[in-house]
Design a protein around this motif. Structure first.
Motif: not given
Lengths: 349, 349
Positions: A219-220, A227-230, A330-334
């Motif tokens: 989750y960017p 923009g979520k990507r698996p 690359k930062w992502n929420r999780k």
């Protein structure tokens, strides 16, 4: 200083309910992680033993129910593969993210033995409407978001190295690592390698389970799901095992050591910098990666440092797919897929 | 969630040569740290067993040489005391400092049994020129800066609770924790509690050994030794054991739990804040501290949180000497005595 196994090594508790423990990966010199030092990652309490064997169902021509004995009597295949939790090194993201606070130890390696999933799917006969294959664990049955289940696209399901495994490093799987049967998806983050596997279901639509659609996505943005990507394939990555971050060294010769791994192709090279990236030097790869494409590579580089001062040692892996570790993950929420260059800050006296 | 011992706990390797391992202090519910979960802190490889007993020498009227059996046959005293490495939580200093990268686990607790040092010193007869007492370990003999040795002022040496100990939690000392004899200096950072004790020397001038004059000082400046002060008494301190920093919680009731300890007097109170210090609430102390003045106190506070969001949980201990944990620890170059308020950042969903 050489790494050594003279001293006892242990797992580290990260959370206790469910049990999440990290591996002392920095200190393990064995190429295959010893069973008692494997990291443990659980979403739920350990499930009761599954004595019902394995079902292969869904849009198949001949649904199967196979006992473990039947599976173990089939032609077997072994694959050495690294297993890395998608949240490994989550604590290194800046800004910090919430979740199981893994440092560097949510990674281990084993030789897996089992039956290619492909053999079972072809025996069951995949119908033409098939789109994905879902793998059901028995952990979390009756609990929120449970049981744990994940799907794979058909292509990866039919890859000859994707295994229904029953052995780890030559021993039958332990209850902590998925006994009696688990999936092994080489080259993918570990959430794909479903443990305590009880049912394989071929389906016609994208799987909507919690761990497939909500969790295990990049989750960017902090406050939106746009923009979520698996999370799928392992990013190219490396780790400095020695010297330790913030350690104090004497001037002289030091052997910088580490691991590198990737989910795409193999590690082509590892580079080391001691001047924050101004110069990069090629490390020596200690195992030829193409012998075991899914395994990590041990690397080393001899550093001669005569000048006291503060240094940052960086390591950067490059794979044959052309991917290179970034300076900043690359930062992502999780907090998934951390793969910034390895970094050890040292003071030389 | 309640802390639990259902899952196995282990020490964590921090450095391997010499062996430095931290205790899983967050997860241990036992009041006395089980022997296998004690942190280990070494400056050198483990020394060979000392079979020569203990000497009491220097400016004394009757130098003594005592076998371990002789010491164990004397009137014994037991003291429950926390043992904390001066570098515990060094990784939390900002800017970061170099040195053994301890997180929270360089702390453990035991019941120590031995002979009051005072009894031995009075038997030997201290001369009027005496100023300090030096304690010589056998670790590091023949090595740089070795062997490990530290001194105490006469007053602390004669304190009735300063022990020459031979047992930890009712068992003879293990080789890892100083067998056959070690010093126990309750209320001081652990460098004072010299392990593998072989010689006690009463001297007339301040001791000049490396670990006394160079190491184990607070150096307030990065590039100058100005203002250096020796590390002695434990600072007032606390630790949040649950919930874990950066964990995700559900709305509802949560029991915030932790430890608090001090080297001056006893813990008077522990306060908890969930709004970055705007409000502080008194935690419940689970053991009456004055029964065991050198022991840590377990505390808890019930938090009812109905509003999803991000919170910082802080804990702040106050001792009967009037000392209170600061919001920010006093930076020092070697990273000693970290005692800023305990902090757990959580996301409530």
């Amino acid at each position: 200083m050489k790494l050594s196994r003279q001293q006892p090594l242990f797992r580290e508790t990260i959370t206790i309910q469910p049990e999440n423990q990290s591996s002392p990966v920095r200190w393990i010199t064995d190429w295959k992680t010893p069973d008692d030092l494997w990291y443990r990652r659980n979403h739920y309490p350990y499930p009761a033993p599954n004595l019902d064997g394995l079902q292969v169902v869904g849009v198949v021509q001949r649904p199967l129910t196979l006992s473990c004995e039947e599976i173990r009597s089939r032609p077997a295949k072994s694959v050495v593969a690294v297993m890395e939790c998608a949240g490994n090194r989550r604590t290194l993201f800046r800004p910090r993210v919430y979740g199981v606070p893994w440092n560097e130890g949510a990674i281990s390696q084993a030789e897996w033995t089992g039956v290619p999933l492909r053999d079972l799917l072809l025996e069951a006969g995949i119908c033409s409407t098939a789109r994905e294959v879902v793998f059901w664990g028995t952990d979390g049955e009756g609990e929120e978001n449970g049981p744990f289940a994940r799907s794979l696209p058909l292509g990866k399901s039919l890859h000859p190295d994707t295994l229904v495994a029953y052995a780890q490093n030559g021993q039958l799987l332990s209850p902590e690592h998925g006994a009696p049967l688990r999936l092994i998806v080489p080259g993918w983050y570990a959430m794909a390698s479903v443990k305590w596997l009880s049912r394989i279901e071929v389906i016609t639509e994208p799987f909507q389970g919690y761990y497939q659609k909500e969790d295990y996505h990049y989750y960017p943005f902090p406050d939106s799901d746009e923009g979520k990507r698996p999370v799928t394939v392992l990013r190219v990555n490396s780790l400095i095992r020695h010297p330790h971050d913030f350690s104090v060294l004497k001037t002289g010769h030091h052997r910088v050591e580490g691991l590198a791994w990737t989910g795409k192709g193999v590690i082509r090279r590892v580079e080391v910098s001691v001047d924050r990236g101004a110069h990069w030097y090629s490390a020596q790869l200690q195992q030829r990666p193409w012998h075991h494409p899914y395994a990590w590579v041990q690397w080393s580089w001899n550093w001669k440092t005569l000048q006291p001062g503060k240094y940052e040692i960086w390591s950067r892996a490059v794979d044959t797919a052309g991917r290179m570790q970034p300076l900043r993950a690359k930062w992502n929420r999780k907090g998934y897929g951390y793969n910034a260059v390895g970094r050890s800050r040292v003071q030389v006296e």
